[in-house]
Design a protein around this motif. Structure first.
Motif, PDB file in Angstrom:
ATOM      1  N   LEU A 126      28.337  44.539  46.677  1.00  0.00           N
ATOM      2  CA  LEU A 126      29.655  45.043  46.258  1.00  0.00           C
ATOM      3  C   LEU A 126      29.649  45.332  44.765  1.00  0.00           C
ATOM      4  CD1 LEU A 126      32.080  42.533  48.057  1.00  0.00           C
ATOM      5  CD2 LEU A 126      31.042  44.619  48.950  1.00  0.00           C
ATOM      6  N   GLU A 127      30.534  46.259  44.338  1.00  0.00           N
ATOM      7  CA  GLU A 127      30.742  46.457  42.893  1.00  0.00           C
ATOM      8  C   GLU A 127      32.073  45.816  42.521  1.00  0.00           C
ATOM      9  OE1 GLU A 127      30.157  50.386  41.395  1.00  0.00           O
ATOM     10  OE2 GLU A 127      28.166  50.502  42.325  1.00  0.00           O
ATOM     11  N   TRP A 128      32.081  45.161  41.369  1.00  0.00           N
ATOM     12  CA  TRP A 128      33.243  44.377  40.942  1.00  0.00           C
ATOM     13  C   TRP A 128      33.803  44.928  39.634  1.00  0.00           C
ATOM     14  CZ3 TRP A 128      34.714  39.973  43.853  1.00  0.00           C
ATOM     15  CH2 TRP A 128      33.832  39.633  44.876  1.00  0.00           C
ATOM     16  N   ALA A 129      35.083  44.617  39.387  1.00  0.00           N
ATOM     17  CA  ALA A 129      35.690  44.980  38.100  1.00  0.00           C
ATOM     18  C   ALA A 129      36.712  43.898  37.752  1.00  0.00           C
ATOM     19  CB  ALA A 129      36.387  46.336  38.210  1.00  0.00           C
ATOM     20  N   THR A 130      37.231  43.964  36.535  1.00  0.00           N
ATOM     21  CA  THR A 130      38.254  42.986  36.141  1.00  0.00           C
ATOM     22  C   THR A 130      39.616  43.693  36.154  1.00  0.00           C
ATOM     23  OG1 THR A 130      36.610  41.956  34.739  1.00  0.00           O
ATOM     24  CG2 THR A 130      38.899  41.319  34.354  1.00  0.00           C
ATOM     25  N   SER A 131      40.572  43.113  36.888  1.00  0.00           N
ATOM     26  CA  SER A 131      41.897  43.737  37.007  1.00  0.00           C
ATOM     27  C   SER A 131      42.672  43.536  35.708  1.00  0.00           C
ATOM     28  CB  SER A 131      42.662  43.095  38.169  1.00  0.00           C
ATOM     29  OG  SER A 131      43.139  41.830  37.774  1.00  0.00           O
ATOM     30  N   PRO A 132      43.814  44.276  35.498  1.00  0.00           N
ATOM     31  CA  PRO A 132      44.627  44.075  34.292  1.00  0.00           C
ATOM     32  C   PRO A 132      45.095  42.632  34.146  1.00  0.00           C
ATOM     33  CG  PRO A 132      45.318  46.047  35.475  1.00  0.00           C
ATOM     34  CD  PRO A 132      44.299  45.365  36.327  1.00  0.00           C
ATOM     35  N   LEU A 133      45.133  41.882  35.264  1.00  0.00           N
ATOM     36  CA  LEU A 133      45.555  40.470  35.177  1.00  0.00           C
ATOM     37  C   LEU A 133      44.376  39.543  34.881  1.00  0.00           C
ATOM     38  CD1 LEU A 133      47.938  40.387  38.288  1.00  0.00           C
ATOM     39  CD2 LEU A 133      48.560  40.624  35.875  1.00  0.00           C
ATOM     40  N   GLY A 134      43.217  40.137  34.648  1.00  0.00           N
ATOM     41  CA  GLY A 134      42.042  39.326  34.302  1.00  0.00           C
ATOM     42  C   GLY A 134      41.308  38.773  35.523  1.00  0.00           C
ATOM     43  N   GLN A 135      41.713  39.240  36.724  1.00  0.00           N
ATOM     44  CA  GLN A 135      41.090  38.719  37.939  1.00  0.00           C
ATOM     45  C   GLN A 135      39.856  39.571  38.282  1.00  0.00           C
ATOM     46  OE1 GLN A 135      43.565  39.431  41.312  1.00  0.00           O
ATOM     47  NE2 GLN A 135      42.876  37.636  42.450  1.00  0.00           N
ATOM     48  N   ARG A 136      38.784  38.917  38.727  1.00  0.00           N
ATOM     49  CA  ARG A 136      37.600  39.679  39.156  1.00  0.00           C
ATOM     50  C   ARG A 136      37.825  40.155  40.586  1.00  0.00           C
ATOM     51  NH1 ARG A 136      32.162  40.415  38.256  1.00  0.00           N
ATOM     52  NH2 ARG A 136      31.082  39.518  40.032  1.00  0.00           N
ATOM     53  N   VAL A 137      37.825  41.475  40.780  1.00  0.00           N
ATOM     54  CA  VAL A 137      38.127  42.015  42.117  1.00  0.00           C
ATOM     55  C   VAL A 137      37.007  42.978  42.546  1.00  0.00           C
ATOM     56  CG1 VAL A 137      40.652  41.848  42.017  1.00  0.00           C
ATOM     57  CG2 VAL A 137      39.525  43.854  41.059  1.00  0.00           C
TER      58      VAL A 137
END
Ligand code: HEM
Length: 281
Positions: free
Chosen positions: A4-15
């Motif tokens: 999977l590829e991951w990113a950090t949401s505006p709330l700082g959560q890794r999604v």
């Protein structure tokens, strides 16, 4: 390297944001390996298929051409196949470097697939033999016998097939599940892009839910690459050509029907029954 590829949401959560695109190549290679191994096995190792021989009653009463797929069923099959082809091409070419404005073509093909599947559900439930595509007890008993014989152990001969062999039924089940996943997630994903159906709303779900949705869409999507390769491979194998032809012309020869199918498990209206119906008209 994960799948999977991951990113950090505006709330700082890794999604998760979507699948890793190397899975496209994995799906292609798995599909190609399957067909190479299968073709070698059939060519050099497989024994001729043997079935329990039962006296086939009233062969001369069977029509020369055995009806297999109605016009509506064939139209559905080819419309769905065209939509599937467009979906695969528009989804994956941009990911391997062929850039074009794919999203609009993709969701339009997605709607064609969705509508054709809705039609298929109603058609097969009310107008076709709904249970013919689901495994039954005889399929499992015969699969067991075939497995034993494959392992070189003594076991009785299996029966001939009903309308669809167990392998086709299992394939249908897997395609159905992957198809439902891409359709349900795809309809939700249409809220992320501009379509003619509803206003765009990327805030419909949380970032995590969107991420999982893109992951499910991608996993089922790459699965469909392998499934499509396997399907096309079987469709063009020489011994399966009569079945493929029946998806174009609607029928198969009586000889092919009797060679592979059990008339008790796939019952065909006899000539006299047909005449009876015609006389009664
Ligand atoms: C063979 C079936 C399908 C395959 C292989 C497939 C594959 C894909 C892939 C790989 C993406 C890119 C996702 C990403 O960037 O993470 C995508 C996006 C998309 N798919 Fe599908 N899909 C299929 C069916 C459908 C269906 C049935 C629909 C609609 C009913 C649909 C609607 C969408 C939409 C709207 C997007 C764009 C999302 C965006 O750019 O934000 N897809 N699809």
């Amino acid at each position: 390297m994960g799948i999977l590829e991951w990113a950090t949401s505006p709330l700082g959560q890794r999604v998760p944001i979507h699948i890793a695109w190397f899975l496209i190549w994995v799906a292609l290679i798995v599909g190609l390996l399957f067909l190479i191994v299968h073709a070698i096995y059939v060519r050099y190792f497989a024994h001729k298929a043997e079935f329990v021989s039962e006296p086939s009653a009233a062969v001369s009463e069977l029509p020369a051409r055995i009806p297999r797929h109605s016009l509506a069923a064939r139209l559905f099959h080819w419309i769905m196949a065209a939509a599937m082809f467009v979906l695969l091409v528009t989804a994956f070419l941009p990911k391997v470097g062929v850039q074009f404005n794919w999203v609009t073509y993709h969701w339009i093909a997605g709607m064609v697939l969705t509508i054709s599947i809705l039609f298929h559900i109603v058609h097969s439930t009310f107008y076709l033999d709904f249970w013919s595509i689901w495994p039954d007890r005889s399929d499992l008993e015969d699969a067991w016998k075939r497995f034993y014989r494959f392992m070189g152990k003594p076991k009785g001969l299996p029966r001939k097939f009903a309308k669809y062999p167990l392998e086709n039924k299992l394939y249908h089940g897997v395609v159905m599940l992957s198809g439902l996943v891409v359709i349900v997630t795809g309809i939700c994903m249409m809220f992320r892009v501009r379509t003619i159906f509803f206003p765009r709303n990327p805030y419909l779900f949380s970032d995590m839910t969107w991420g999982m949705m893109y992951v499910l869409h991608g996993l089922a999507g790459v699965g469909l690459i392998t499934l499509t390769i396997v399907h096309v491979y079987f469709a063009i194998r020489p011994e399966k050509l009569p079945i493929t032809a029946s998806m174009i012309v609607g029928s198969m020869s009586r000889e092919f029907y009797l060679k592979e199918h059990d008339p008790k498990r796939w019952v065909i209206e006899s000539l006299s029954q047909r005449r009876g119906i015609a006389d009664g008209d």
